[in-house]
Design a protein around this motif. Structure first.
Motif, PDB file in Angstrom:
ATOM      1  N   LYS A 143      93.248  57.038  20.113  1.00 13.06           N
ATOM      2  CA  LYS A 143      92.294  57.977  20.730  1.00 13.06           C
ATOM      3  C   LYS A 143      91.146  57.207  21.384  1.00 13.06           C
ATOM      4  O   LYS A 143      90.738  57.510  22.496  1.00 13.06           O
ATOM      5  N   ARG A 144      90.656  56.187  20.697  1.00 14.42           N
ATOM      6  CA  ARG A 144      89.581  55.360  21.265  1.00 14.42           C
ATOM      7  C   ARG A 144      90.079  54.665  22.530  1.00 14.42           C
ATOM      8  O   ARG A 144      89.380  54.603  23.533  1.00 14.42           O
ATOM      9  N   ARG A 145      91.293  54.157  22.493  1.00 18.22           N
ATOM     10  CA  ARG A 145      91.892  53.493  23.661  1.00 18.22           C
ATOM     11  C   ARG A 145      92.042  54.489  24.809  1.00 18.22           C
ATOM     12  O   ARG A 145      91.783  54.156  25.964  1.00 18.22           O
ATOM     13  N   GLN A 146      92.432  55.709  24.504  1.00 18.51           N
ATOM     14  CA  GLN A 146      92.579  56.766  25.502  1.00 18.51           C
ATOM     15  C   GLN A 146      91.234  57.041  26.187  1.00 18.51           C
ATOM     16  O   GLN A 146      91.168  57.184  27.411  1.00 18.51           O
ATOM     17  N   ILE A 147      90.174  57.085  25.404  1.00 19.41           N
ATOM     18  CA  ILE A 147      88.834  57.323  25.949  1.00 19.41           C
ATOM     19  C   ILE A 147      88.412  56.155  26.830  1.00 19.41           C
ATOM     20  O   ILE A 147      87.914  56.346  27.944  1.00 19.41           O
ATOM     21  N   ILE A 148      88.605  54.943  26.356  1.00 15.94           N
ATOM     22  CA  ILE A 148      88.220  53.763  27.128  1.00 15.94           C
ATOM     23  C   ILE A 148      88.995  53.690  28.439  1.00 15.94           C
ATOM     24  O   ILE A 148      88.419  53.406  29.490  1.00 15.94           O
ATOM     25  N   ASP A 149      90.284  53.977  28.394  1.00 19.74           N
ATOM     26  CA  ASP A 149      91.088  53.947  29.619  1.00 19.74           C
ATOM     27  C   ASP A 149      90.594  54.993  30.624  1.00 19.74           C
ATOM     28  O   ASP A 149      90.472  54.711  31.814  1.00 19.74           O
ATOM     29  N   GLY A 150      90.314  56.198  30.145  1.00 16.52           N
ATOM     30  CA  GLY A 150      89.790  57.240  31.024  1.00 16.52           C
ATOM     31  C   GLY A 150      88.442  56.864  31.599  1.00 16.52           C
ATOM     32  O   GLY A 150      88.171  57.068  32.791  1.00 16.52           O
ATOM     33  N   ALA A 151      87.583  56.298  30.766  1.00 17.44           N
ATOM     34  CA  ALA A 151      86.255  55.886  31.220  1.00 17.44           C
ATOM     35  C   ALA A 151      86.351  54.791  32.279  1.00 17.44           C
ATOM     36  O   ALA A 151      85.607  54.809  33.261  1.00 17.44           O
ATOM     37  N   CYS A 152      87.255  53.845  32.083  1.00 16.51           N
ATOM     38  CA  CYS A 152      87.438  52.779  33.079  1.00 16.51           C
ATOM     39  C   CYS A 152      87.785  53.373  34.439  1.00 16.51           C
ATOM     40  O   CYS A 152      87.227  52.969  35.463  1.00 16.51           O
ATOM     41  N   ARG A 153      88.696  54.341  34.452  1.00 19.67           N
ATOM     42  CA  ARG A 153      89.086  54.967  35.719  1.00 19.67           C
ATOM     43  C   ARG A 153      87.891  55.651  36.383  1.00 19.67           C
ATOM     44  O   ARG A 153      87.669  55.506  37.587  1.00 19.67           O
TER      45      ARG A 153
ATOM     46  N   PHE B  53      84.569  55.097  35.834  1.00 13.98           N
ATOM     47  CA  PHE B  53      83.563  54.110  36.239  1.00 13.98           C
ATOM     48  C   PHE B  53      83.984  53.377  37.515  1.00 13.98           C
ATOM     49  O   PHE B  53      83.156  53.137  38.397  1.00 13.98           O
ATOM     50  N   LEU B  54      85.253  53.021  37.616  1.00 16.30           N
ATOM     51  CA  LEU B  54      85.724  52.317  38.812  1.00 16.30           C
ATOM     52  C   LEU B  54      85.683  53.208  40.044  1.00 16.30           C
ATOM     53  O   LEU B  54      85.364  52.753  41.137  1.00 16.30           O
TER      54      LEU B  54
ATOM     55  N   PHE C  35      78.865  53.600  37.590  1.00 16.28           N
ATOM     56  CA  PHE C  35      78.239  53.949  36.308  1.00 16.28           C
ATOM     57  C   PHE C  35      77.293  55.130  36.444  1.00 16.28           C
ATOM     58  O   PHE C  35      77.370  56.088  35.676  1.00 16.28           O
ATOM     59  N   ASP C  36      76.384  55.077  37.398  1.00 18.55           N
ATOM     60  CA  ASP C  36      75.370  56.126  37.515  1.00 18.55           C
ATOM     61  C   ASP C  36      75.960  57.495  37.819  1.00 18.55           C
ATOM     62  O   ASP C  36      75.489  58.507  37.300  1.00 18.55           O
ATOM     63  N   ALA C  37      76.977  57.564  38.647  1.00 19.20           N
ATOM     64  CA  ALA C  37      77.562  58.849  39.046  1.00 19.20           C
ATOM     65  C   ALA C  37      78.531  59.402  38.002  1.00 19.20           C
ATOM     66  O   ALA C  37      78.846  60.589  38.021  1.00 19.20           O
ATOM     67  N   ALA C  38      79.013  58.568  37.103  1.00 17.20           N
ATOM     68  CA  ALA C  38      79.954  59.023  36.073  1.00 17.20           C
ATOM     69  C   ALA C  38      79.209  59.855  35.032  1.00 17.20           C
ATOM     70  O   ALA C  38      78.092  59.523  34.643  1.00 17.20           O
ATOM     71  N   SER C  39      79.841  60.927  34.596  1.00 22.30           N
ATOM     72  CA  SER C  39      79.251  61.746  33.535  1.00 22.30           C
ATOM     73  C   SER C  39      80.185  61.745  32.332  1.00 22.30           C
ATOM     74  O   SER C  39      81.396  61.518  32.464  1.00 22.30           O
TER      75      SER C  39
ATOM     76  N   PHE D 121      80.269  52.159  27.967  1.00 24.78           N
ATOM     77  CA  PHE D 121      80.354  51.100  28.972  1.00 24.78           C
ATOM     78  C   PHE D 121      80.289  49.720  28.302  1.00 24.78           C
ATOM     79  O   PHE D 121      81.045  48.815  28.652  1.00 24.78           O
ATOM     80  N   ALA D 122      79.403  49.592  27.314  1.00 24.33           N
ATOM     81  CA  ALA D 122      79.281  48.320  26.587  1.00 24.33           C
ATOM     82  C   ALA D 122      80.582  47.970  25.872  1.00 24.33           C
ATOM     83  O   ALA D 122      80.979  46.802  25.831  1.00 24.33           O
ATOM     84  N   ALA D 123      81.274  48.970  25.325  1.00 26.59           N
ATOM     85  CA  ALA D 123      82.556  48.723  24.654  1.00 26.59           C
ATOM     86  C   ALA D 123      83.594  48.230  25.658  1.00 26.59           C
ATOM     87  O   ALA D 123      84.396  47.340  25.348  1.00 26.59           O
ATOM     88  N   ILE D 124      83.563  48.786  26.861  1.00 24.12           N
ATOM     89  CA  ILE D 124      84.495  48.347  27.904  1.00 24.12           C
ATOM     90  C   ILE D 124      84.202  46.905  28.298  1.00 24.12           C
ATOM     91  O   ILE D 124      85.101  46.073  28.386  1.00 24.12           O
ATOM     92  N   VAL D 125      82.944  46.596  28.505  1.00 20.90           N
ATOM     93  CA  VAL D 125      82.539  45.232  28.886  1.00 20.90           C
ATOM     94  C   VAL D 125      82.911  44.238  27.790  1.00 20.90           C
ATOM     95  O   VAL D 125      83.464  43.182  28.056  1.00 20.90           O
TER      96      VAL D 125
END
Length: 81
Positions: free
Chosen positions: A21-31, A33-34, A38-42, A68-72
């Motif tokens: 589930k955490r990986r799913q969230i990170i993958d979605g967030a990466c998409r 953010f890219l 960062f600023d426009a992502a909610s 974002f910090a977890a992704i970095v």
């Protein structure tokens, strides 16, 4: 750092810090953010992209900055290997 602070930095109780589930969230967030930056992502948009509820998102990450910090950190770890 007290126990409360330590608990907030770790995975939710009973959940692996690198679970699916955490990986799913990170993958979605990466998409998101890219695509949006960062600023426009909610967090709502990230939750939709990751196919989780906002509540679930906040169980794993208390803020967009923490996510974002977890992704970095993950990317830095990959580069270090």
């Amino acid at each position: 750092m007290d126990t409360q602070e330590t608990r907030s930095l770790s995975a939710p109780e009973g959940r692996s810090s690198e679970g699916p589930k955490r990986r799913q969230i990170i993958d979605g967030a990466c998409r998101v953010f890219l695509e949006r930056g960062f600023d426009a992502a909610s967090m709502g948009e990230i939750a939709r992209e990751a196919a989780v509820s906002k509540g679930t998102l906040y169980v794993y990450f208390k803020s967009k900055e923490e996510l974002f910090a977890a992704i970095v950190a993950g990317q830095c770890s990959l580069q270090g290997e």
